[in-house]
Design a protein around this motif. Structure first.
Motif, PDB file in Angstrom:
ATOM      1  N   GLY A  14       0.819  -1.212   0.000  1.00 59.00           N
ATOM      2  CA  GLY A  14       0.000   0.000   0.000  1.00 59.00           C
ATOM      3  C   GLY A  14       0.849   1.257   0.000  1.00 59.00           C
ATOM      4  O   GLY A  14       0.572   2.218  -0.739  1.00 59.00           O
ATOM      5  N   TYR A  15       1.891   1.258   0.803  1.00 60.00           N
ATOM      6  CA  TYR A  15       2.783   2.409   0.859  1.00 60.00           C
ATOM      7  C   TYR A  15       3.502   2.599  -0.469  1.00 60.00           C
ATOM      8  O   TYR A  15       3.618   3.709  -0.971  1.00 60.00           O
ATOM      9  N   ARG A  16       3.980   1.509  -1.054  1.00 65.22           N
ATOM     10  CA  ARG A  16       4.687   1.592  -2.344  1.00 65.22           C
ATOM     11  C   ARG A  16       3.761   2.074  -3.450  1.00 65.22           C
ATOM     12  O   ARG A  16       4.187   2.826  -4.324  1.00 65.22           O
ATOM     13  N   ALA A  17       2.492   1.657  -3.403  1.00 64.73           N
ATOM     14  CA  ALA A  17       1.538   2.117  -4.415  1.00 64.73           C
ATOM     15  C   ALA A  17       1.285   3.618  -4.273  1.00 64.73           C
ATOM     16  O   ALA A  17       1.184   4.336  -5.262  1.00 64.73           O
ATOM     17  N   LEU A  77       9.658  -8.972  -1.143  1.00 63.60           N
ATOM     18  CA  LEU A  77       9.137  -7.612  -1.263  1.00 63.60           C
ATOM     19  C   LEU A  77      10.118  -6.675  -1.950  1.00 63.60           C
ATOM     20  O   LEU A  77       9.715  -5.812  -2.736  1.00 63.60           O
ATOM     21  N   LEU A  78      11.390  -6.825  -1.660  1.00 60.92           N
ATOM     22  CA  LEU A  78      12.400  -5.933  -2.222  1.00 60.92           C
ATOM     23  C   LEU A  78      12.869  -6.387  -3.600  1.00 60.92           C
ATOM     24  O   LEU A  78      13.558  -5.649  -4.302  1.00 60.92           O
ATOM     25  N   ALA A 114      10.788  -0.616   6.245  1.00 65.08           N
ATOM     26  CA  ALA A 114      11.025  -0.224   7.639  1.00 65.08           C
ATOM     27  C   ALA A 114       9.758   0.380   8.242  1.00 65.08           C
ATOM     28  O   ALA A 114       9.398   0.076   9.384  1.00 65.08           O
ATOM     29  N   SER A 115       9.066   1.211   7.485  1.00 72.26           N
ATOM     30  CA  SER A 115       7.818   1.816   7.977  1.00 72.26           C
ATOM     31  C   SER A 115       6.767   0.750   8.261  1.00 72.26           C
ATOM     32  O   SER A 115       6.081   0.803   9.287  1.00 72.26           O
ATOM     33  N   ALA A 116       6.638  -0.205   7.352  1.00 69.50           N
ATOM     34  CA  ALA A 116       5.654  -1.280   7.548  1.00 69.50           C
ATOM     35  C   ALA A 116       5.987  -2.098   8.795  1.00 69.50           C
ATOM     36  O   ALA A 116       5.087  -2.486   9.550  1.00 69.50           O
ATOM     37  N   LEU A 117       7.252  -2.353   9.032  1.00 64.43           N
ATOM     38  CA  LEU A 117       7.664  -3.108  10.219  1.00 64.43           C
ATOM     39  C   LEU A 117       7.452  -2.299  11.493  1.00 64.43           C
ATOM     40  O   LEU A 117       7.061  -2.845  12.531  1.00 64.43           O
ATOM     41  N   ASN A 118       7.699  -1.002  11.431  1.00 68.43           N
ATOM     42  CA  ASN A 118       7.509  -0.146  12.607  1.00 68.43           C
ATOM     43  C   ASN A 118       6.064  -0.160  13.076  1.00 68.43           C
ATOM     44  O   ASN A 118       5.808  -0.076  14.281  1.00 68.43           O
ATOM     45  N   HIS A 147       3.377   5.789  -2.838  1.00 66.50           N
ATOM     46  CA  HIS A 147       4.642   6.526  -2.957  1.00 66.50           C
ATOM     47  C   HIS A 147       5.612   5.736  -3.844  1.00 66.50           C
ATOM     48  O   HIS A 147       6.606   5.198  -3.348  1.00 66.50           O
ATOM     49  N   PRO A 148       5.363   5.657  -5.135  1.00 68.44           N
ATOM     50  CA  PRO A 148       6.183   4.792  -5.997  1.00 68.44           C
ATOM     51  C   PRO A 148       7.652   5.198  -6.091  1.00 68.44           C
ATOM     52  O   PRO A 148       8.491   4.370  -6.420  1.00 68.44           O
ATOM     53  N   LEU A 149       7.993   6.434  -5.787  1.00 68.78           N
ATOM     54  CA  LEU A 149       9.380   6.873  -5.872  1.00 68.78           C
ATOM     55  C   LEU A 149      10.130   6.746  -4.543  1.00 68.78           C
ATOM     56  O   LEU A 149      11.325   7.006  -4.473  1.00 68.78           O
ATOM     57  N   ALA A 150       9.428   6.339  -3.505  1.00 66.03           N
ATOM     58  CA  ALA A 150      10.060   6.197  -2.189  1.00 66.03           C
ATOM     59  C   ALA A 150      11.036   5.030  -2.200  1.00 66.03           C
ATOM     60  O   ALA A 150      10.892   4.064  -2.946  1.00 66.03           O
ATOM     61  N   ASP A 151      12.037   5.124  -1.352  1.00 66.17           N
ATOM     62  CA  ASP A 151      13.019   4.051  -1.199  1.00 66.17           C
ATOM     63  C   ASP A 151      12.298   2.804  -0.683  1.00 66.17           C
ATOM     64  O   ASP A 151      11.649   2.844   0.363  1.00 66.17           O
ATOM     65  N   PRO A 152      12.389   1.674  -1.398  1.00 69.56           N
ATOM     66  CA  PRO A 152      11.701   0.453  -0.971  1.00 69.56           C
ATOM     67  C   PRO A 152      12.123  -0.039   0.413  1.00 69.56           C
ATOM     68  O   PRO A 152      11.294  -0.557   1.163  1.00 69.56           O
TER      69      PRO A 152
END
Length: 153
Positions: free
Chosen positions: A28-31, A92-93, A43-47, A33-38
């Protein structure tokens, strides 16, 4: 009890199911923010699950460092949970990853190395950069070009 009743694979399947929420948040985050560092997105998802995760740069990639593990007491007895998590990171990566340390094994931090992808074709080595590495490589290239221009002027 779980292993005795359902077999050794039950722990692996439990680990895989446990990480479904992390995967959904990551996707969801990648969708969004497609230019964000994967790696930062992971890390955000794990937090969100309480892992207290940060990303450190490494000489040839990045290191994902988890300073807390909510399942360390279980993973100490069943390392399959750590392996399921490592496989999720790789999936994922979209690259190979290497687990360097785990809290469940007695280390202070769970550390996963995420190397740059290196592709060799026709005697030429090409390094595929993550967004963070790409940004740093572009900045370094610009600085080198600026130094050349200043020197030749």
């Amino acid at each position: 009890m779980l292993v005795e009743t359902m077999g050794a694979d039950a722990v692996t399947k439990l680990g895989e199911k446990r990480y479904v929420d992390v995967e959904q948040r990551y996707r969801g985050y990648r969708a969004a923010h497609p230019l964000a560092d994967p790696v930062e997105a992971l890390a955000s998802a794990l937090n969100d699950d309480g892992y207290v995760t940060k990303v450190d740069e490494a000489p040839a990639g990045a290191q994902l460092c988890q300073h807390h593990c909510p399942v360390a007491h279980v993973a100490a007895e069943f390392p399959q949970l750590c392996e399921a998590e490592t496989q999720m990171f790789s999936r994922l990566l979209g690259t190979r990853v290497q687990r360097l340390a785990t809290i469940a094994h007695g280390d202070g931090v769970c550390t996963t190395n995420i190397p740059l992808d290196i592709v060799v074709t026709d005697h030429e080595m090409v390094i595929e950069h993550t967004p963070r590495e790409r940004k740093r490589a572009v900045e370094n290239h610009r600085a080198t070009d600026n130094n050349r221009e200043a020197t030749s002027a």
